[in-house]
Design a protein around this motif. Structure first.
Motif, PDB file in Angstrom:
ATOM      1  N   MET A 222       5.328   1.792  -8.160  1.00 28.71           N
ATOM      2  CA  MET A 222       4.357   2.123  -7.106  1.00 28.71           C
ATOM      3  C   MET A 222       2.938   1.815  -7.561  1.00 28.71           C
ATOM      4  O   MET A 222       2.126   1.260  -6.811  1.00 28.71           O
ATOM      5  CB  MET A 222       4.463   3.602  -6.745  1.00 28.71           C
ATOM      6  CG  MET A 222       5.665   4.001  -5.928  1.00 28.71           C
ATOM      7  SD  MET A 222       5.641   3.315  -4.248  1.00 28.71           S
ATOM      8  CE  MET A 222       6.943   2.093  -4.399  1.00 28.71           C
ATOM      9  N   LEU A 223       2.628   2.181  -8.796  1.00 25.38           N
ATOM     10  CA  LEU A 223       1.269   2.002  -9.313  1.00 25.38           C
ATOM     11  C   LEU A 223       0.923   0.532  -9.514  1.00 25.38           C
ATOM     12  O   LEU A 223      -0.234   0.128  -9.332  1.00 25.38           O
ATOM     13  CB  LEU A 223       1.112   2.775 -10.624  1.00 25.38           C
ATOM     14  CG  LEU A 223       1.220   4.305 -10.486  1.00 25.38           C
ATOM     15  CD1 LEU A 223       1.283   4.961 -11.849  1.00 25.38           C
ATOM     16  CD2 LEU A 223       0.045   4.849  -9.680  1.00 25.38           C
ATOM     17  N   LYS A 224       1.894  -0.262  -9.859  1.00 18.73           N
ATOM     18  CA  LYS A 224       1.650  -1.707 -10.000  1.00 18.73           C
ATOM     19  C   LYS A 224       1.381  -2.341  -8.636  1.00 18.73           C
ATOM     20  O   LYS A 224       0.494  -3.193  -8.490  1.00 18.73           O
ATOM     21  CB  LYS A 224       2.851  -2.379 -10.677  1.00 18.73           C
ATOM     22  CG  LYS A 224       2.947  -2.094 -12.174  1.00 18.73           C
ATOM     23  CD  LYS A 224       4.128  -2.831 -12.800  1.00 18.73           C
ATOM     24  CE  LYS A 224       4.157  -2.622 -14.298  1.00 18.73           C
ATOM     25  NZ  LYS A 224       5.323  -3.300 -14.948  1.00 18.73           N
ATOM     26  N   LYS A 225       2.145  -1.937  -7.641  1.00 18.06           N
ATOM     27  CA  LYS A 225       1.924  -2.447  -6.291  1.00 18.06           C
ATOM     28  C   LYS A 225       0.536  -2.048  -5.791  1.00 18.06           C
ATOM     29  O   LYS A 225      -0.138  -2.823  -5.111  1.00 18.06           O
ATOM     30  CB  LYS A 225       2.989  -1.908  -5.339  1.00 18.06           C
ATOM     31  CG  LYS A 225       4.367  -2.512  -5.528  1.00 18.06           C
ATOM     32  CD  LYS A 225       5.359  -1.928  -4.515  1.00 18.06           C
ATOM     33  CE  LYS A 225       6.735  -2.559  -4.670  1.00 18.06           C
ATOM     34  NZ  LYS A 225       7.716  -1.982  -3.705  1.00 18.06           N
ATOM     35  N   LEU A 226       0.135  -0.836  -6.127  1.00 20.35           N
ATOM     36  CA  LEU A 226      -1.151  -0.310  -5.695  1.00 20.35           C
ATOM     37  C   LEU A 226      -2.312  -1.209  -6.115  1.00 20.35           C
ATOM     38  O   LEU A 226      -3.260  -1.425  -5.350  1.00 20.35           O
ATOM     39  CB  LEU A 226      -1.332   1.097  -6.282  1.00 20.35           C
ATOM     40  CG  LEU A 226      -2.713   1.756  -6.208  1.00 20.35           C
ATOM     41  CD1 LEU A 226      -3.157   1.903  -4.770  1.00 20.35           C
ATOM     42  CD2 LEU A 226      -2.672   3.113  -6.893  1.00 20.35           C
ATOM     43  N   GLN A 227      -2.220  -1.760  -7.307  1.00 18.13           N
ATOM     44  CA  GLN A 227      -3.333  -2.549  -7.842  1.00 18.13           C
ATOM     45  C   GLN A 227      -3.589  -3.841  -7.064  1.00 18.13           C
ATOM     46  O   GLN A 227      -4.687  -4.397  -7.119  1.00 18.13           O
ATOM     47  CB  GLN A 227      -3.076  -2.873  -9.318  1.00 18.13           C
ATOM     48  CG  GLN A 227      -2.979  -1.655 -10.217  1.00 18.13           C
ATOM     49  CD  GLN A 227      -4.184  -0.730 -10.089  1.00 18.13           C
ATOM     50  OE1 GLN A 227      -5.334  -1.169 -10.135  1.00 18.13           O
ATOM     51  NE2 GLN A 227      -3.920   0.563  -9.914  1.00 18.13           N
TER      52      GLN A 227
END
Length: 252
Positions: A222-227
């Motif tokens: 999720m956090l990688k997609k967020l970036q």
């Protein structure tokens, strides 16, 4: 006399038409400013609408949401709470005038979340109960709106994350501890995300929830997609920075 009355009616109609055109332009400008990540200026546009039309549905709920958002950015507690009280006032009026409005229920659910931060004891628990009611009602009125699902996700998360003292207080006033879990939080966030994949805050909150569920791989995903998501709201850049720090922590 008839001519005077006719002149008066014509003049009044022209004034009403002019005000309606002004309101339409102000609302359009407010939406453009929001899209341009200028919340403070957008807020002022909606306040101008309310000067012309105090009962305008869109201006009431938009002013409430933006007042909450602007207040949340302030470090000064007194100023922050002033914004929160203003937001609650507009949400209350919107709900009173438009009880079948999903937007009004959403605005109230958000505002009550801020009210809860200023409250304690029974008032705190009452606010917590009402948050879920208005989020659920918003979903009933508009099942395709991603926003109340996000509110529910946060509600389930915060209730599940309460310390023992506050859990006891909630149980005392509820009569029983409410049905809440990190699993329910994740489910609500996932539903919100499915309805609006571009809403950045869902990714950060879902990552935090997955972390609570010991699903670190999914949290990191999720956090990688967020970036890579573009900023759609003024707070999005700050949210991305928080996500980057959490990603570094979980990846260590």
């Amino acid at each position: 006399m008839k001519k005077i009355l006719l002149l008066f009616c014509c003049t009044w109609c022209l004034l009403i038409t002019g005000w309606s055109q002004d309101v339409k332009q102000l609302l359009q400008k407010g939406e453009e400013l929001e899209a341009g990540l200028k919340d403070e200026t957008a807020y002022q546009q909606y306040l101008k609408v309310l000067e012309l039309q105090p009962n305008n549905h869109t201006a009431l709920y938009k002013a409430s949401i933006l007042a909450d958002r602007l207040g949340n950015r302030l470090s000064d507690k007194e100023q922050r709470n002033r914004y929160y009280r203003t937001a609650y006032k507009y949400a209350s009026k919107a709900l009173q005038l438009y009880p079948q409005s999903a937007d009004a229920h959403f605005a109230m659910s958000v505002s009550l979340g801020r009210v809860a931060l200023m409250s304690s004891g029974k008032e705190l628990v009452e606010s917590v109960k009402k948050i879920k009611y208005h989020a659920d009602r918003g979903i009933q009125l508009n099942p395709t709106d991603f926003r109340p699902y996000h509110v529910l996700g946060r509600w389930y998360y915060e209730i599940s994350n309460l310390g023992s003292f506050k859990r006891g207080a909630v149980k005392l006033f509820y009569g029983a501890f409410p049905d809440a879990s990190f699993e329910l939080s994740a489910k609500a966030y996932e539903k919100s995300l499915s309805l609006n994949p571009s809403f950045i805050l869902n990714y950060l909150e879902l990552a935090r929830t997955y972390d609570q569920l010991d699903q670190r791989t999914r949290a990191i995903e999720m956090l990688k997609k967020l970036q890579y998501l573009p900023a759609k709201m003024e707070d999005d850049q700050r949210i991305k920075e928080e996500g980057k720090k959490l990603l570094q922590k979980l990846s260590a």
